[in-house]
Design a protein around this motif. Structure first.
Motif, PDB file in Angstrom:
ATOM      1  N   PHE A 225       9.145  20.194  -0.465  1.00 14.41           N
ATOM      2  CA  PHE A 225       9.973  20.456  -1.737  1.00 14.41           C
ATOM      3  C   PHE A 225      10.920  19.483  -1.818  1.00 14.41           C
ATOM      4  CE2 PHE A 225       8.459  24.651  -0.212  1.00 14.41           C
ATOM      5  CZ  PHE A 225       8.213  25.525  -1.210  1.00 14.41           C
ATOM      6  N   GLN A 226      11.468  18.988  -2.885  1.00 14.43           N
ATOM      7  CA  GLN A 226      12.574  18.336  -3.161  1.00 14.43           C
ATOM      8  C   GLN A 226      13.228  18.372  -4.351  1.00 14.43           C
ATOM      9  OE1 GLN A 226      13.698  14.907  -4.306  1.00 14.43           O
ATOM     10  NE2 GLN A 226      14.935  15.031  -2.512  1.00 14.43           N
ATOM     11  N   ALA A 227      14.565  18.359  -4.473  1.00 14.22           N
ATOM     12  CA  ALA A 227      15.300  18.249  -5.837  1.00 14.22           C
ATOM     13  C   ALA A 227      16.069  16.950  -5.861  1.00 14.22           C
ATOM     14  CB  ALA A 227      16.105  19.488  -5.909  1.00 14.22           C
ATOM     15  N   GLY A 228      15.546  16.198  -6.864  1.00 19.24           N
ATOM     16  CA  GLY A 228      16.264  14.949  -7.078  1.00 19.24           C
ATOM     17  C   GLY A 228      17.509  14.870  -8.200  1.00 19.24           C
ATOM     18  N   ASP A 229      18.586  14.656  -7.788  1.00 23.83           N
ATOM     19  CA  ASP A 229      19.899  14.651  -8.842  1.00 23.83           C
ATOM     20  C   ASP A 229      19.945  13.241  -9.430  1.00 23.83           C
ATOM     21  OD1 ASP A 229      20.328  17.410  -8.576  1.00 23.83           O
ATOM     22  OD2 ASP A 229      21.420  16.894  -6.630  1.00 23.83           O
TER      23      ASP A 229
END
Length: 245
Positions: A225-229
């Motif tokens: 999982f990854q959330a890139g801002d």
């Protein structure tokens, strides 16, 4: 004209997925509400995870706090202290849940791939293929001060390290082929010859030379999982994540 046939109703080709994040790091209100219960009692984690599973949530997330923050030499009271390591807590939850994904938010800046990959692989096996890794990076020196090499990484360097970290982790998870473990007591050996592979990696961040010690899980390896801002974070997620949120 009124549509009466359910098959005649247009439907989007999409699915909605929900995950629940058990707060603790960077939170400042939930601990003060009496009805919220203890934020460190294992029963609280069981209650939330089992409730989310009954509600058909896809995943239960736990954050990682590598160091309690300090203000003027005193522990910052916005952090919750007294919790076990996230992967340890999730391993306990694997025994009291059946379907919900168990996702650890684990740092790639101050962990090491051989150790973290093995612990995540262990969670994946214990949960019968329900483990996930929310890959995050850290840029603050106060976290680095708690580690032998200290310091911090520049923003771009954090993602270069994370990319190499993930490449090593995937190589270790793939070090065992499917069916490597003998499926019968009548087999001539515990593992099939040539199915467990030594991993050798020498790069800018890591020098790894070892044979992985755990087989693949039912799902192959933990879900990434990854959330890139930031721009770098979004690019990293697009190249490496199984799930982007």
């Amino acid at each position: 004209m009124t549509r009466t046939d359910p098959l005649d109703v247009p439907r989007p080709h999409a699915q909605l997925h929900f995950g629940v994040f058990f707060q603790g790091v960077n939170h400042w209100t939930i601990w003060s509400a009496p009805e919220s219960g203890s934020q460190i009692d294992p029963a609280s984690f069981r209650r939330v995870a089992q409730t989310a599973e009954r509600g058909l949530f896809d995943a239960f997330f736990l954050g990682e706090g590598l160091r309690l923050r300090e203000v003027d030499g005193r522990i910052h009271d916005l952090d919750v202290a007294g919790r076990p390591d996230a992967i340890t807590q999730l391993a306990a939850l694997a025994a009291v849940t059946r379907r919900i994904g168990l996702v650890s938010t684990s740092n790639s800046t101050f962990n090491e791939p051989a150790d973290l990959a093995r612990r995540l692989s262990g969670l994946d096996l214990l949960s019968e293929g329900r483990a996930g890794w929310n890959v995050v990076t850290t840029d603050n020196a106060w976290t680095g001060a708690n580690f032998r090499r200290g310091g911090y990484l520049d923003h771009a360097d954090r993602y270069r390290r994370a990319e190499e970290f993930l490449a090593v982790a995937r190589a270790l998870w793939d070090g065992w082929e499917d069916g490597a473990v003998a499926g019968s007591a009548n087999a001539t050996a515990w593992s099939a010859p040539g199915t467990i592979h030594h991993v050798r990696h020498k790069g800018a961040q890591f020098d790894v030379d070892l044979a992985p010690t755990l087989p693949r899980s039912a799902q192959g390896h933990p879900v990434i999982f990854q959330a890139g801002d930031s721009g770098e974070g979004r690019d990293f997620a697009a190249r490496n994540a199984d799930v982007i949120f």
